[in-house]
Scaffold this active site. Structure first.
Site, PDB file in Angstrom:
ATOM      1  N   GLU A 592      48.210  33.878  50.051  1.00 28.95           N
ATOM      2  CA  GLU A 592      48.057  32.834  51.285  1.00 28.95           C
ATOM      3  C   GLU A 592      46.520  32.226  51.506  1.00 28.95           C
ATOM      4  O   GLU A 592      46.369  31.252  51.828  1.00 28.95           O
ATOM      5  CB  GLU A 592      48.537  33.697  52.483  1.00 28.95           C
ATOM      6  CG  GLU A 592      49.971  34.063  52.631  1.00 28.95           C
ATOM      7  CD  GLU A 592      50.517  35.119  53.539  1.00 28.95           C
ATOM      8  OE1 GLU A 592      51.458  34.869  54.313  1.00 28.95           O
ATOM      9  OE2 GLU A 592      49.555  35.957  53.971  1.00 28.95           O
ATOM     10  N   GLU A 612      55.857  40.404  49.617  1.00 29.46           N
ATOM     11  CA  GLU A 612      56.084  41.197  50.751  1.00 29.46           C
ATOM     12  C   GLU A 612      57.242  41.767  50.957  1.00 29.46           C
ATOM     13  O   GLU A 612      57.379  43.072  51.417  1.00 29.46           O
ATOM     14  CB  GLU A 612      55.626  40.496  52.089  1.00 29.46           C
ATOM     15  CG  GLU A 612      54.198  40.224  52.315  1.00 29.46           C
ATOM     16  CD  GLU A 612      53.596  39.002  51.644  1.00 29.46           C
ATOM     17  OE1 GLU A 612      52.597  38.551  51.780  1.00 29.46           O
ATOM     18  OE2 GLU A 612      54.363  38.299  50.824  1.00 29.46           O
TER      19      GLU A 612
END
Length: 798
Positions: A592, A612
């Site tokens: 990210e 994730e």
């Protein structure tokens, strides 16, 4: 200064394992390449080369950064296509290790070489001078050895071997290309049998075999002793031999046996092929490629070969705990303990170290220009964390020399040859002024090539005393989590380097990056996020979140997640360009962070993805928002104003499957690396290139992007994806919790309960991302996955 010599196109002669993989690595580096082989007897003439190219897609580890790019290698044959050689600036011959075959091929190809072309042979040990016999003076001046280590994409070492006739500037030109374009680390070797790395590395393996037999140790115990416990490759000794191929290993040993008789080498007796190796090769047990070697996998069990019974028996033997503890001590104490211990494993280890030190002292002057080159060759070619001379120096130069001399006098060494006189005349092989050259009797500094200026922190040997990245340059701010600094010669660009374990993003790093943007906007032309080692970042620090979660549940996490998202937007909309310099893993929050910078500079071996779901969560720091924005941008670029879903589906699968790129090239295909981003082949050039990119953007009048307007697929898109997830769940392909995760990702990426084609901003999507992330934290199945990962380091499937 070396004149610029552009290598526009390469030809590789020989489509065997090495030739095809060298060609593949040229494609990774965006160098046009032609792969030659014999004409096929039946069917298309290029069938042999074509088959080798097709086979590249199946190999593991993958030679290509992207398997689909195999087609960029152009196939050719020696009958029809030799005139194409005139358009090649570098020709690398990589056929089988037979002097007569190579000479026959040279007669065919050399009349077709361009008058300026560099000509090189990829050989692991044949005499380069003998190979050049029959060449005219001009071609001899352009000919040398270039020994790539297998597999060429991953192994950093290339040995460059000149003859007396090789023109020095030709070597500089080739080293420059190998370094900056192919990303290799080059050692100049002398034209002696097996050159530097294989000569010392194979001797080391032979010494291990000899000492293991002497002390009655099994292969699995030896591998446990000689792998990561010594700072070497996990595959250690015998497993490495299996991977390389026992026939290849036997061939290299035979080269030493044939070319290094007792009158040339006092260790010649050791070059006879070990009996166990001969036994295995004779029965066709050639290692990994044949399914059996020193080890054999049966079901889930790894069996080891037992020479006594000539059969495979249960493996799994380990080092004694007392010896494992000795290996954790500082060098001087470690070797004293090993030498004085009566434990056979300790005696074995001392014996192996002594043998190698004895060998490199006797041979330094004839195999390498200096001790630095020898240490680098072993580090880069065999994966040792420090070279043998470095270990000797760390343990106490004079003390170790005395012990080796005592063992030689007592008949314990593999050879009775005394240590050369220079060993007693110096107190270290590596010093700030250079490394010891036994041939010249002086300390020699490094070669100064212009390409080396691209490495702000080149790799060093113990004793060189060059400032490391943790202290070099000028520190602007530093705490326990982050260092903000400027690199030598680049005072206009701020660099941020993390200090957390695995470079994770915790509260300290987030606060530090906010500070970095403040400072950069005020005083600098740009900001580079760069780590001294790997990974770039393993993501958000789950461990740091635990206390807040235990105290206040997901409600306590929501503000922390908002801080992470705010940081991402701060990086994206900073008034100066922020550049992410990525090497190794950039996972979860690391991915990210990279996605929200103005530009990415990425080492080829970078593994990027949103992972994730492995801990029962969805990306929460803006990763899904980024992918939704990319889908919208792609749709708009293709003139599609409404059907966002067509562009969203492929991007959706990446976080849903926790997909990670297997190279920077694949990361570009996945959308984590953009067309304008830069892929760097040599990891040590990453910081230099990143600083250059930040300066270039600033010089071009950088302004941050306008606030994003993101067209989303809305509720109809969510329904479509959920329908496919239901089928997968009901068909037993995914669990109920996998369904919940997939649905949450769809809800965020499609923009929630809005009409298809609605336009939203990043804050809208980030709120959805945050809400779904926090809701999942309260789910018992997610909590099981998080605890499982923290306790075992492995994903839990529930």
């Amino acid at each position: 200064m070396t004149s610029r010599f552009p290598i526009r196109q390469v030809a590789v002669l020989g489509a065997g394992v090495m030739g095809a993989q060298i060609a593949a690595h040229c494609v990774n580096a965006r160098v046009p390449v032609i792969l030659f082989d014999l004409p096929a007897k039946e069917g298309p003439k290029n069938a042999i080369a074509d088959k080798a190219v097709a086979n590249l897609k199946k190999l593991s580890p993958a030679p290509l950064g992207l398997a689909d790019e195999a087609g960029l290698i152009r196939a050719a044959n020696y009958e029809d296509d030799l005139p194409r050689l005139k358009d090649c600036d570098l020709v690398i011959e990589a056929i089988a290790e037979r002097m007569d075959w190579k000479h026959d091929l040279y007669k065919k190809v050399t009349p077709h070489l361009a008058p300026h072309a560099l000509f090189a042979t990829n050989t692991s040990g044949l005499s380069i001078t003998s190979l050049s016999e029959g060449f005219d003076a001009d071609l001899r001046a352009r000919f040398c050895g270039v020994h790539f280590f297998n597999p060429p994409r991953y192994m950093p070492l290339v040995e460059l071997i000149p003859t007396a006739a090789t023109r020095p500037e030709m070597l500089d030109q080739l080293e420059t290309f190998l370094t900056a374009t192919l990303g290799k680390s080059v050692v100049r070797a002398l034209d002696t049998p097996n050159f530097v790395a294989n000569r010392v590395g194979v001797f080391s393996i032979l010494a291990v075999m000899h000492e293991a037999q002497k002390f009655g140790l099994s292969f699995d115990v030896v591998d446990d002793l000689t792998g990561s416990k010594l700072g070497r490759a996990k595959s250690a000794t015998f497993r490495t031999a299996d991977v390389v191929g026992l026939d290849t290993m036997a061939h290299v040993i035979k080269t030493m046996f044939d070319t290094l008789p007792a009158d040339k080498d006092p260790f010649a007796a050791l070059y006879a092929t070990p009996a166990v190796l001969r036994t295995l090769v004779d029965k066709g047990a050639l290692g990994q490629k044949s399914g059996a070697g020193f080890y054999k996998k049966v079901g889930k069990d790894i069996l080891r070969f037992d020479p006594a019974t000539a059969d495979y028996v249960a493996g799994g033997g380990k080092a004694d705990e007392i010896v494992a503890r000795m290996l954790k001590k500082p060098a001087a104490e470690r070797f004293k303990l090993l030498r004085e211990s009566s434990n056979p494993q300790a005696q074995f280890l001392w014996g192996v170290f002594r043998d190698v030190w004895h060998y490199i002292a006797v041979h330094l002057g004839t195999v390498a220009d200096n001790a630095r080159d020898l240490d680098f060759a072993i580090r880069w070619g065999f994966g040792w964390s420090e070279g043998p001379f470095e270990t000797w120096q760390a343990a106490g130069w004079a003390q170790i020399a005395g012990w080796i001399a005592e063992d030689i006098a007592a008949g314990k060494a593999l050879s009775g040859a005394p240590l050369p006189a220079w060993v007693a005349q110096i107190d270290a092989v590596h010093k700030p002024e250079g490394s010891w050259s036994a041939a010249e009797g002086r300390y020699k500094p490094r070669r100064e090539l212009p390409v080396m200026r691209r490495q702000i922190f080149p790799q060093t040997v113990l004793g060189e005393a060059a400032p490391g990245p943790a202290t070099a340059g000028t520190t602007v701010f530093e705490d326990d989590s982050i260092r903000l600094w400027t690199a030598p010669g680049a005072a206009d660009v701020l660099v941020a380097s993390f200090k957390t374990k695995m470079n994770t993003l915790g509260p300290g790093v987030i606060a530090g990056l906010h500070r970095a943007v403040d400072l950069a906007e005020r005083d600098y032309t740009g900001l580079v996020v760069w780590q001294a080692g790997e990974p770039f970042s393993a993501g958000a620090d789950l461990q740091a979140m635990l206390p807040a979660f235990m105290a206040g549940g997901s409600k306590a996490i929501e503000p922390e997640e908002k801080k992470l998202q705010d940081l991402m937007l701060r990086l994206r909309y900073a008034l100066v360009p922020v550049v992410a310099a990525i090497r190794g893993m950039a996972l979860g929050g690391g991915c990210e962070l990279a996605a929200y910078t103005a530009r990415r500079v990425v080492a080829l071996e970078s593994y990027i993805g949103l992972v994730e779901v492995g801990v029962g969560l969805i990306p929460g720091g803006g990763g899904l928002t980024y992918l939704a924005r990319r889908a919208s941008e792609l749709a708009q670029a293709n003139g599609a104003s409404v059907d966002i879903l067509a562009f969203l589906k492929q991007l959706y699968m990446q976080p849903a499957m926790a997909a990670v790129s297997k190279s920077a090239i694949e990361a570009r295909q996945m959308g984590y690396v953009l067309p304008e981003d830069v892929i760097v082949m040599h990891k040590d050039e990453l910081l230099h290139v990143a600083i250059g990119q930040a300066r270039g953007l600033a010089d071009a009048g950088y302004r941050p992007p306008m606030p994003a307007r993101i067209a989303v697929a809305g509720r109809s898109g969510i329904s479509t994806i959920k329908g496919q997830l239901v089928n997968m769940r009901d068909g037993g392909q995914i669990t109920a919790h996998d369904y919940a995760l997939g649905a949450a990702i769809a809800e965020v990426m499609c923009g929630g309960e809005v009409d298809a084609g609605s336009v939203v901003d990043e804050h809208w999507l980030m709120r959805l991302e945050r809400e779904r992330f926090c809701a999942l934290l309260d789910n018992p199945k997610t909590q099981e996955r998080i605890m499982g990962m923290l306790q075992t380091g492995k994903p839990v499937r529930n």
